[in-house]
Design a protein around this motif. Structure first.
Motif, PDB file in Angstrom:
ATOM      1  N   CYS A 139       0.769  -1.151   0.211  1.00  0.00           N
ATOM      2  CA  CYS A 139       0.124   0.254   0.091  1.00  0.00           C
ATOM      3  C   CYS A 139       1.005   1.543   0.041  1.00  0.00           C
ATOM      4  O   CYS A 139       2.226   1.106   0.093  1.00  0.00           O
ATOM      5  N   ALA A 188       1.442   3.262   2.343  1.00  0.00           N
ATOM      6  CA  ALA A 188       2.270   3.556   3.451  1.00  0.00           C
ATOM      7  C   ALA A 188       3.418   2.412   3.457  1.00  0.00           C
ATOM      8  O   ALA A 188       4.495   2.687   4.342  1.00  0.00           O
ATOM      9  N   CYS A 189       3.476   1.287   2.751  1.00  0.00           N
ATOM     10  CA  CYS A 189       4.469   0.267   2.524  1.00  0.00           C
ATOM     11  C   CYS A 189       5.612   1.151   1.864  1.00  0.00           C
ATOM     12  O   CYS A 189       6.870   1.002   2.017  1.00  0.00           O
ATOM     13  N   CYS A 214       4.256  -2.467   8.168  1.00  0.00           N
ATOM     14  CA  CYS A 214       3.476  -1.377   7.745  1.00  0.00           C
ATOM     15  C   CYS A 214       2.238  -1.091   8.870  1.00  0.00           C
ATOM     16  O   CYS A 214       1.495  -1.831   9.088  1.00  0.00           O
ATOM     17  N   CYS A 229      -1.368  -1.494   6.712  1.00  0.00           N
ATOM     18  CA  CYS A 229      -1.743  -3.003   6.062  1.00  0.00           C
ATOM     19  C   CYS A 229      -0.906  -4.100   6.567  1.00  0.00           C
ATOM     20  O   CYS A 229      -1.149  -5.160   6.267  1.00  0.00           O
TER      21      CYS A 229
HETATM   22 ZN   LIG Z   1       1.232  -1.033   3.545  1.00  0.00          ZN
END
Ligand SMILES: [Zn+2]
Length: 253
Positions: free
Chosen positions: A169, A171-172, A238, A241
């Motif tokens: 995602c 945020a990863c 993360c 996720c």
């Molecule tokens: Zn993520």
């Protein structure tokens, strides 16, 4: 069933191998949320309407300004001062009267985002800042809705498709929202290219053919006309996720 005028209107895409009448029916039955109706969102929603996506929701808090008119193709000089979603909806209905358009004139916040995202089959990123992208990314992960991210800076562009549960995602990819660039440099042509790629991804996801950019970032450099790919890696820790989310939840108990 697709028949009559729809067969005529969409005939040139219905004949595409792997798409067909079923693909067109899937598009007609789908709902796409476009968050931000600026340069990316204008071009994306135009092509969604032309392609025959059944329901398009467009969200933006801003009104049309003169400085938008080098790139935001749904707005004309007579629209200056009008709310962007209202002005965009007028044009999209003229493009394709069979498409349902829902304009939403508000800011995307933690409080409003879930309701918008959960009603959609696909979300298209038309935003110009990473703080709001992170809010939308987290909602898409929570609701397990694909999020097609794109960003533009001058003649540079990037795009990836986030499929919750399958791909990294946002945020990863970025541990925190990147700081905003000031001023934002934008050419209409770069936005139009990246937005067209976003709609290609949406059509494939909805109709179920081809390969998407899930797990890959595609970079485009318009000065050298080079495309490059980067494999993206899921961050197991993360905060959106991965395991970081569970730790956060547990520590809040
Ligand atoms: Zn993520």
């Amino acid at each position: 069933m697709i028949s009559g005028d729809e067969l005529t209107r969409y005939g040139r895409q219905i004949v595409y191998p792997g798409f067909g009448k079923v693909g067109q029916e899937n598009l007609r039955a789908s709902r796409v949320l476009v968050v931000g109706v600026g340069g990316l969102g204008c071009t994306a929603s135009v092509h969604l309407a032309y392609a025959g996506v059944g329901h398009i929701t467009i969200v933006d808090k801003d009104s049309v300004e003169l400085s938008n008119l080098n790139r935001q193709i749904l707005y004309w000089e007579s629209d200056i001062g009008r709310k962007k979603p209202i002005s965009a909806a007028d044009k999209l209905r003229m493009i394709n009267s069979s498409v349902r358009i829902t304009p939403v004139c508000k800011k995307i916040t933690e409080a409003s985002v879930d309701k918008l995202v959960e009603e959609a089959d696909v979300v298209i990123d038309g935003l110009d800042n990473y703080d709001t992208r992170f809010v939308v990314n987290a909602a898409c992960v929570r609701k397990r809705i694909p999020f097609i991210h794109a960003g533009v800076n001058g003649f540079l562009g990037q795009i990836t498709t986030i499929v919750p549960g399958k791909t990294p995602c946002l945020a990863c990819i970025y541990s925190a929202p990147p700081a905003p660039e000031k001023p934002i440099l934008v050419f209409g042509v770069t936005l139009a290219l990246m937005a067209s790629l976003q709609v290609m991804e949406a059509i494939k996801l909805i109709a179920g053919f081809g390969e998407t950019l899930g797990g890959r970032m595609l970079y485009f450099n318009g000065e050298t006309m080079e495309f490059a790919y980067e494999d993206l890696v899921k961050n197991p820790r993360c905060s959106v996720c991965g395991i970081g989310r569970r730790n956060l939840k547990e520590s809040c108990k």
